[in-house]
Design a protein around this motif. Structure first.
Motif, PDB file in Angstrom:
ATOM      1  N   THR A 140      20.222 -10.348 -10.812  1.00 19.74           N
ATOM      2  CA  THR A 140      20.255  -8.899 -10.994  1.00 19.74           C
ATOM      3  C   THR A 140      20.849  -8.277  -9.747  1.00 19.74           C
ATOM      4  N   LEU A 141      21.581  -7.212  -9.958  1.00 16.15           N
ATOM      5  CA  LEU A 141      22.188  -6.536  -8.817  1.00 16.15           C
ATOM      6  C   LEU A 141      21.133  -5.769  -8.040  1.00 16.15           C
ATOM      7  N   SER A 142      21.186  -5.883  -6.730  1.00 14.81           N
ATOM      8  CA  SER A 142      20.267  -5.116  -5.905  1.00 14.81           C
ATOM      9  C   SER A 142      20.728  -3.662  -5.852  1.00 14.81           C
ATOM     10  N   LYS A 143      19.779  -2.795  -5.565  1.00 14.67           N
ATOM     11  CA  LYS A 143      20.123  -1.380  -5.508  1.00 14.67           C
ATOM     12  C   LYS A 143      21.091  -1.099  -4.371  1.00 14.67           C
ATOM     13  N   LYS A 326      28.850 -15.306 -10.088  1.00 15.53           N
ATOM     14  CA  LYS A 326      29.130 -14.201  -9.173  1.00 15.53           C
ATOM     15  C   LYS A 326      30.112 -13.211  -9.787  1.00 15.53           C
ATOM     16  N   GLU A 327      31.124 -13.728 -10.483  1.00  7.90           N
ATOM     17  CA  GLU A 327      32.096 -12.846 -11.129  1.00  7.90           C
ATOM     18  C   GLU A 327      31.443 -12.048 -12.252  1.00  7.90           C
ATOM     19  N   LEU A 328      30.534 -12.678 -12.996  1.00  6.99           N
ATOM     20  CA  LEU A 328      29.839 -11.962 -14.057  1.00  6.99           C
ATOM     21  C   LEU A 328      28.975 -10.846 -13.480  1.00  6.99           C
ATOM     22  N   SER A 424      23.311  -9.269 -18.833  1.00  5.04           N
ATOM     23  CA  SER A 424      22.200  -9.902 -18.111  1.00  5.04           C
ATOM     24  C   SER A 424      21.778 -11.199 -18.783  1.00  5.04           C
ATOM     25  N   GLN A 425      21.764 -11.192 -20.112  1.00  3.30           N
ATOM     26  CA  GLN A 425      21.378 -12.403 -20.831  1.00  3.30           C
ATOM     27  C   GLN A 425      22.411 -13.508 -20.640  1.00  3.30           C
ATOM     28  N   ILE A 426      23.692 -13.113 -20.592  1.00  2.00           N
ATOM     29  CA  ILE A 426      24.747 -14.098 -20.355  1.00  2.00           C
ATOM     30  C   ILE A 426      24.586 -14.718 -18.969  1.00  2.00           C
TER      31      ILE A 426
END
Length: 845
Positions: A140-143, A326-328, A424-426
């Motif tokens: 998950t991307l951090s804020k 990382k690209e996703l 996110s599921q991918i």
């Protein structure tokens, strides 16, 4: 002998995996366990009592096993919600829905999966194989935080202006990742190792010259002291970690590559120290013309430096293997525009809530999954589906997080946020699959278990043989060659052969819209020789539309109102088509009593006091409706045109039918043709009638098709084919396909289908297109070929390298292998395996 058993107590894929593992641990048992239906198909070498099987399951959980009596147990109907609640409520043994431990994100694991899914909080080395632990990517991307360039103490979660000086806040740079820190640390140590090793190597090489110019400056003994002093930073700082890993491997008896390196270089270094301080204890054959003992500081430092170089290159390559994840992750934007109180407000993507209205401007990335409520545009979905052509979207069309908006603005409603989005599921599925183990890995594991002890024994034998039969100085020859044997062997090349290819291959598949649940599915897909495919939503578009309503009494309006009202309670695509058709005719829907959906047949209910049934011929038989010959002839004529026809009966009398068309996907014919060219038998199985099925099969050039099949019929057909030794893949998109998807060797779900179908499958096609199966087949073939190349290289390298290092070529060609050359070869063996795996990134699917 093959037996089928019913299993009770399984409620998630974690349970299924645990049961399958427990059964396969029994000698003479090969078990395949499915969740939907909950059965175990067990191949036995000899009969094993049921009580023995039960004991194995009782040891791992509250599961029971009994001989299947041919019926599907009630547990097969376990709802998707039940399965999900199990996975989310159990925090001990169970994993999340995709199989990877939820606590693995951002943690460290061994790239060779020596301890399965075990993860560590901090960087370090694997206690089993000694390799550097690799950091699992944050899924998950951090804020994004913002700060003032003039006042760094000001930190805000949202963009704006600095409260002190008024300047615009700027996004803070992300902190340096752990893998970057590891790589930089290795670079620093590499520089120090090279700085001190090169002078040692030069001194040693010059000493071999006939007229050594260095002796004019100092005698040989003093130059030996120089080499010792220069070697200390290399041995005790830059490369000390190798000796730590070797010591750990010995005391835990997890012998690995570093065991061999530590023993080889450690013996050479200690020999040199003893030779310096106690030269008189050595025989003359170990001494030079100057009376000093032959020392091996240059061999020790050069070998260690070359091994360090291999670790450096490996760390760099490892970071590239997870590049797909990382690209996703980069696809997801960090901000979104919230429509609130008639205005727009920029918010963090983490603050989006289900039901929020979001404005997507031209060129923006779509922040979450949702539906367009106002406006239209063309969306570039290539990063999700792998298809380069933008897709036109209008009001009520779905949009996917991470895809890119075209040149128009629109407003969307957020429907899935955070971890629920498709992106996110991918990412989660790719991360899980890349860390799973392929069955072919068992071969390498079995060999690696005995590899190091065998090499140590060969090294000892090498020394003894040279000491006994070698030319003078025999002891020196024996010592050098024994070290060369230890150094050249590389068990890590064997261990990395499979996981590296799987990691890169799974990532490549995700970038092309092919999501693979685990490495086992990737391997088995290459062996598939039968594909069973559903018709509606798989071969066809899955967007049926009503072509006409036929009423025997000529009262089409009343008949349409009755069946549309009945269908308003059904989620089947055909039912929705009827409801939409009625709405288009401005026909109002009325209440229905006693509604019932009969699986695989149709729907029934009471409308305005009359019993109405709408469905296929089997439903008519089920409700004992009378169908006239004239009506049957009318229906048959429609079916022969490839149309789907639903019978209509009122109070037990056939009163008409509805004709529904569903266009065949333009890609289906080419995909089926290609699969058949690759030797895959394609069988279409549908619940539709024989006439419609034949028309579709003729158009696609299919020689094999089955019509009028209920869900249990599909399941039984797959079992029959598997009993014949076929490797079966099943492609479907509906809830009724879930049992068959779970039973098949490879279940392939259309990403456009239901969640329960996707949950039951091992491969998901994001675009929901049969071309995705061709891509999956090609990807599986390429990955398996790549794995076999890696394994061949690793086997060939060790089988060839160890004997050469031992000196088998010396009696014939006078060739010996220097330990330094052996170290160079060993260092690059693992790197070459990773580099070969990285070639999969350029694969064209």
């Amino acid at each position: 002998m093959i037996h089928t058993y019913s299993i009770t107590g399984m409620t998630c894929d974690g349970c299924r995996s645990k049961v399958e593992k427990a059964l396969n641990a029994i000698d003479g048992v090969q078990a395949i366990v499915t969740l939907q239906p909950p059965v175990a198909t067990i191949t036995m070498e000899k009969h094993i009592p049921e009580v023995r099987l039960q004991e194995a399951l009782t040891a791992v959980g509250k599961y029971t096993i009994e001989m299947n009596n041919g019926k599907i147990t009630e547990q097969a109907a376990t709802s998707e919600a039940s399965a999900k609640s199990c996975c989310s409520m159990h925090s001990g043994d169970h994993k999340n829905e995709t199989g990877i431990p939820k606590n693995a994100q951002g943690k460290f694991y061994c790239p060779m999966h020596c301890e399965g899914d075990k993860v560590y909080d901090n960087a370090g080395d694997c206690p089993v194989c000694g390799m550097d632990l690799v950091k699992a990517p944050e899924l998950t991307l951090s804020k994004t935080l913002y700060t003032c360039p003039m006042h760094p103490e000001v930190i805000s979660e949202t963009p704006g202006s600095c409260p002190i000086c008024g300047m615009d806040l700027v996004a803070m740079e992300p902190s340096e990742s752990e893998d970057q820190k590891t790589y930089k640390d290795l670079v620093k140590k590499m520089k120090i190792a090279v700085l001190f090793t090169v002078p040692i190597f030069v001194i040693a090489m010059i000493e071999m010259a006939h007229n050594n110019p260095l002796l004019g400056l100092m005698d040989a003994a003093k130059w030996n002291w120089v080499q010792l002093i220069l070697s200390l930073p290399v041995v005790f700082y830059a490369c000390w970690i190798f000796f730590v890993r070797a010591w750990k491997s010995i005391i835990t008896w997890n012998l690995n590559m570093f065991t061999l390196i530590g023993i080889g270089t450690g013996v050479a270094f200690l020999f040199s120290l003893v030779g310096m301080f106690f030269p008189d204890i050595f025989p003359s054959e170990f001494k030079t013309d100057h009376g000093t003992v032959l020392l091996y500081f240059e061999a020790t430092t050069v070998i260690l430096t070359l091994v360090l170089l291999g670790q450096l290159l490996e760390a760099r390559a490892h970071s590239q293997t997870s590049s797909a994840i990382k690209e996703l992750l980069k696809l997801a934007p960090t901000e979104a525009t919230l429509v609130i109180d008639g205005g727009d407000k920029v918010i963090s993507i983490h603050d989006i809530k289900e039901g929020d209205l979001l404005r997507v401007k031209p060129g923006d990335k779509i922040p979450v999954d949702g539906k367009i409520t106002d406006g239209e545009s063309s969306i570039d979905e290539a990063m999700i589906t792998g298809e380069p052509i933008p897709v036109d979207k209008k009001k009520d069309d779905n949009v996917i997080a991470g895809t890119i908006n075209g040149n128009k603005s629109f407003v969307m409603i957020a429907e899935k946020v955070g971890s629920e989005t498709l992106l996110s599921q991918i990412v989660q599925m790719v991360s899980d699959a890349s860390r799973s183990r392929a069955p072919i890995q068992k071969l390498a594991d079995s060999i690696a278990k005995y590899f190091v002890p065998i090499v140590v024994i060969i090294s000892i034998i090498t020394f003894l043989v040279w000491a006994k039969f070698g030319p003078e100085p025999a002891l020196v020859y024996g010592f050098i060659n024994a070290i060369a044997v230890l150094i050249i062997a590389c068990p890590c090349a064997l261990g990395l052969a499979t996981p590296m290819s799987v990691m890169v291959g799974v990532g490549k598949g995700a970038q092309s819209g092919v999501l693979i649940k685990n490495a086992e599915a990737l391997e088995h897909m290459n062996k598939v020789n039968v594909l069973i495919t559903d018709k509606t939503g798989t071969i066809t578009e899955g967007k049926p539309s009503v072509e006409k309503i036929y009423a025997a009494n000529n009262n089409e309006v009343d008949l349409l109102q009755a069946i549309a009202s009945l269908n308003q309670y059904s989620e089947h695509p055909l039912a929705q088509a009827v409801v939409n058709y009625a709405k288009g005719k401005s026909i109002s829907l009325i209440g229905v009593n006693d509604f019932e959906a009969v699986t695989g047949k149709g729907v029934t209910g009471t409308v305005t006091g009359k019993k109405v049934a709408l469905g296929n011929k089997k439903l008519m038989e089920h409700v004992q409706a009378k169908i006239s010959d004239d009506l049957e002839n009318e229906i048959s004529a429609e079916q022969k045109l490839g149309k789907t026809v639903s019978y209509i009966a009122v109070d037990g009398i056939g009163t008409g039918f509805v004709t529904i068309t569903d266009a065949i996907k333009t890609s289906s014919k080419d995909a089926i043709k290609e699969l058949m060219r690759q030797g895959v038998e394609v069988i279409m199985i549908t619940g539709d009638n024989i006439n419609t099925a034949k028309a579709v099969a003729d158009e696609l050039g299919l020689s094999s098709y089955k019509a009028g099949f209920l869900p249990e019929d599909k399941l039984n057909e797959i079992k029959r084919l598997q009993a014949e030794g076929k490797i079966v893949a099943m492609a479907g998109d509906g809830i009724n396909d879930a049992p068959a998807l779970a039973q098949a060797n490879i279940g392939i779900a259309m990403g456009t289908g239901t969640d329960v179908a996707i949950e039951s499958a091992k491969i998901t096609l994001v675009k929901g297109d049969l071309q995705g199966i061709v891509k999956a087949k090609n990807l599986s073939h390429a990955v398996m070929r790549n794995i076999k190349q890696n394994l061949f290289f690793a086997f060939f390298y060790n089988v060839l390298g160890v004997p050469i290092a031992a000196g088998v070529l010396y009696p014939f060609f006078g060739i010996l292998l220097s330990p330094m050359i052996a170290a160079l070869a060993m260092s690059f063996s693992s790197v070459s395996v990773i580099v070969n795996a990285l070639r999969l990134r350029s694969l064209k699917l």
